[in-house]
Design an enzyme around this catalytic site. Structure first.
Site, PDB file in Angstrom:
ATOM      1  N   ASN A 239       0.497  -0.992  -0.161  1.00  0.00           N
ATOM      2  CA  ASN A 239      -0.102  -0.123  -0.031  1.00  0.00           C
ATOM      3  C   ASN A 239       1.122   1.255  -0.054  1.00  0.00           C
ATOM      4  OD1 ASN A 239      -0.844   2.000   2.611  1.00  0.00           O
ATOM      5  ND2 ASN A 239       0.491   0.373   3.390  1.00  0.00           N
TER       6      ASN A 239
ATOM      7  N   PHE B  33      -1.949   7.855   4.697  1.00  0.00           N
ATOM      8  CA  PHE B  33      -2.477   9.116   5.556  1.00  0.00           C
ATOM      9  C   PHE B  33      -3.789   9.853   4.771  1.00  0.00           C
ATOM     10  CE2 PHE B  33       1.107   9.714   8.726  1.00  0.00           C
ATOM     11  CZ  PHE B  33       0.954   7.918   9.122  1.00  0.00           C
TER      12      PHE B  33
ATOM     13  N   SER C  60       5.523   5.228   8.741  1.00  0.00           N
ATOM     14  CA  SER C  60       4.625   4.554   7.540  1.00  0.00           C
ATOM     15  C   SER C  60       5.689   5.342   6.910  1.00  0.00           C
ATOM     16  CB  SER C  60       3.892   6.053   7.404  1.00  0.00           C
ATOM     17  OG  SER C  60       2.903   5.268   6.658  1.00  0.00           O
TER      18      SER C  60
ATOM     19  N   ASN D 292       4.765   5.491   3.683  1.00  0.00           N
ATOM     20  CA  ASN D 292       4.203   5.779   2.302  1.00  0.00           C
ATOM     21  C   ASN D 292       3.891   7.851   2.820  1.00  0.00           C
ATOM     22  OD1 ASN D 292       3.936   3.571   1.671  1.00  0.00           O
ATOM     23  ND2 ASN D 292       2.240   3.213   2.735  1.00  0.00           N
ATOM     24  N   THR D 293       4.174   8.593   3.510  1.00  0.00           N
ATOM     25  CA  THR D 293       4.210   9.210   3.758  1.00  0.00           C
ATOM     26  C   THR D 293       5.288  10.298   4.475  1.00  0.00           C
ATOM     27  OG1 THR D 293       2.005   8.325   5.034  1.00  0.00           O
ATOM     28  CG2 THR D 293       2.757  10.942   5.509  1.00  0.00           C
TER      29      THR D 293
ATOM     30  N   LYS E 272       5.185   3.245  16.944  1.00  0.00           N
ATOM     31  CA  LYS E 272       4.792   2.097  16.067  1.00  0.00           C
ATOM     32  C   LYS E 272       6.711   2.372  15.866  1.00  0.00           C
ATOM     33  CE  LYS E 272       2.225  -0.394  12.293  1.00  0.00           C
ATOM     34  NZ  LYS E 272       0.888  -0.760  11.898  1.00  0.00           N
TER      35      LYS E 272
ATOM     36  N   ASN F 125       6.015  -1.026  11.348  1.00  0.00           N
ATOM     37  CA  ASN F 125       5.082  -1.602   9.981  1.00  0.00           C
ATOM     38  C   ASN F 125       5.874  -2.421   8.676  1.00  0.00           C
ATOM     39  OD1 ASN F 125       3.419   0.343   8.800  1.00  0.00           O
ATOM     40  ND2 ASN F 125       3.994   2.530  10.083  1.00  0.00           N
TER      41      ASN F 125
END
Length: 317
Positions: A99, A103, A157, A159-160, A190, A222
């Site tokens: 993915n 967010f 994350s 992705n951010t 996390k 994560n």
């Protein structure tokens, strides 16, 4: 077959039929396997990982699956559209997902309104907060914590943009210092995963900061960053069965760094009672599920609880 993100969204919308999920929910006996983490008493050690209910809209329906706790979010202070689509890939043969969501969510005010309406239930409720900067993170923690049992801060994350700043120990120490001025409930952090010896040392340094700063528990870990040209961003985070072995290998080192007083949640690829048992035997207090539910369905929670009752972990926490 529906595109992966569409299929997940359809499934999520079905959770809005709350009476049906409550009627199908596990009994107290089926869900009972007492545990605790970070000072929070749980009916069992199986948690819902952050990311499935990003908007904190269906936590009561998800709790009916039998979870000991559910994590809503990840919540950001302001609404965000997330990354450009396509941003989710299904790897069916590997029971895994990549993915690059970034967010997406309705923001803090919307999450607060939904949590205020949440009915009491046996499962504990936590919320994940994005560590985009110190001030916004502190605002989210301060305003959300009266409505939940604990907060999990996401610094990891892949992705951010913005989160990697807190992969530096002193930056993380500074963030936790700010949060310490407002926090009243248990605080989890996390962690990112590691796949090399160099990354291992970097992540263990972050774990050390968490312990020294009085964090109540860490969640390991994560998704693993991977590149894939099918995603609009060209890269995303790998979750599911493909990362189980890596996650399990991390746990003993993290437990050794944390000592016995700080909690540890195992997150990454768990899809059976055997997987959960292995994580608990490696030093975790709880396990968190997400991707496995996509492939194995809500009955997985009862399956894990039943399997752990029949064969408890040896030498675990």
């Amino acid at each position: 077959m529906l595109p992966p993100e569409t299929a997940i969204n359809v499934g999520t919308r079905s959770l809005g039929v709350r009476p049906a999920w409550r009627a199908l929910g596990l009994s107290d006996d089926e869900a009972s396997l007492p545990a605790s983490v970070g000072g929070i008493a749980l009916r069992n050690p199986v948690g819902l990982a952050a990311g499935l209910d990003k908007h904190c809209a269906n936590l009561d329906s998800l709790a009916a699956f039998g979870f000991g706790y559910v994590v809503g979010g990840t919540v950001t202070a302001q609404p965000r559209p997330g990354n450009t689509k396509p941003r989710v890939l299904r790897l069916t043969e590997r029971e895994s997902v990549i993915n690059a969501l970034g967010f997406p969510g309705d923001g803090l005010d919307a999450a607060l309104a939904r949590l205020e309406r949440l009915r009491r239930m046996p499962a504990r409720v936590l919320v994940s907060v994005a560590a985009l900067d110190e001030a916004e993170t502190a605002e989210c923690v301060e305003r959300l914590q009266p409505l939940v049992d604990g907060v999990e801060v996401n610094i990891s994350s892949p992705n951010t943009a913005g989160l990697r700043r807190f992969h530096e120990p002193e930056a993380l120490r500074g963030l936790l210092g700010v949060l310490d001025t407002v926090r009243l409930k248990p605080l989890f952090v996390k962690m990112p995963p590691w796949t090399t010896d160099e990354e291992r040392e970097q992540i263990l340094a972050l774990v050390r900061v968490c312990r020294e700063s009085g964090v109540d528990a860490v969640t390991a870990a994560n998704t693993i960053p991977v590149e894939d040209e099918r995603l609009a961003t060209g890269r995303g985070g790998l979750s599911g069965r493909a990362i189980l072995e890596n996650m399990l290998a991390m746990l003993p080192d993290i437990r050794a760094e944390l000592g016995s007083e700080t909690g540890l949640n195992a997150c990454g690829g768990i899809a059976s009672a055997d997987d959960a048992r292995a994580a608990l035997e490696a030093g975790a207090d709880t396990v968190q599920l997400y991707t496995a539910l996509v492939f194995r369905g809500p009955g997985l929670v009862e399956e894990i609880c039943s399997g752990l009752r029949a064969q408890p972990p040896e030498g675990g926490r």
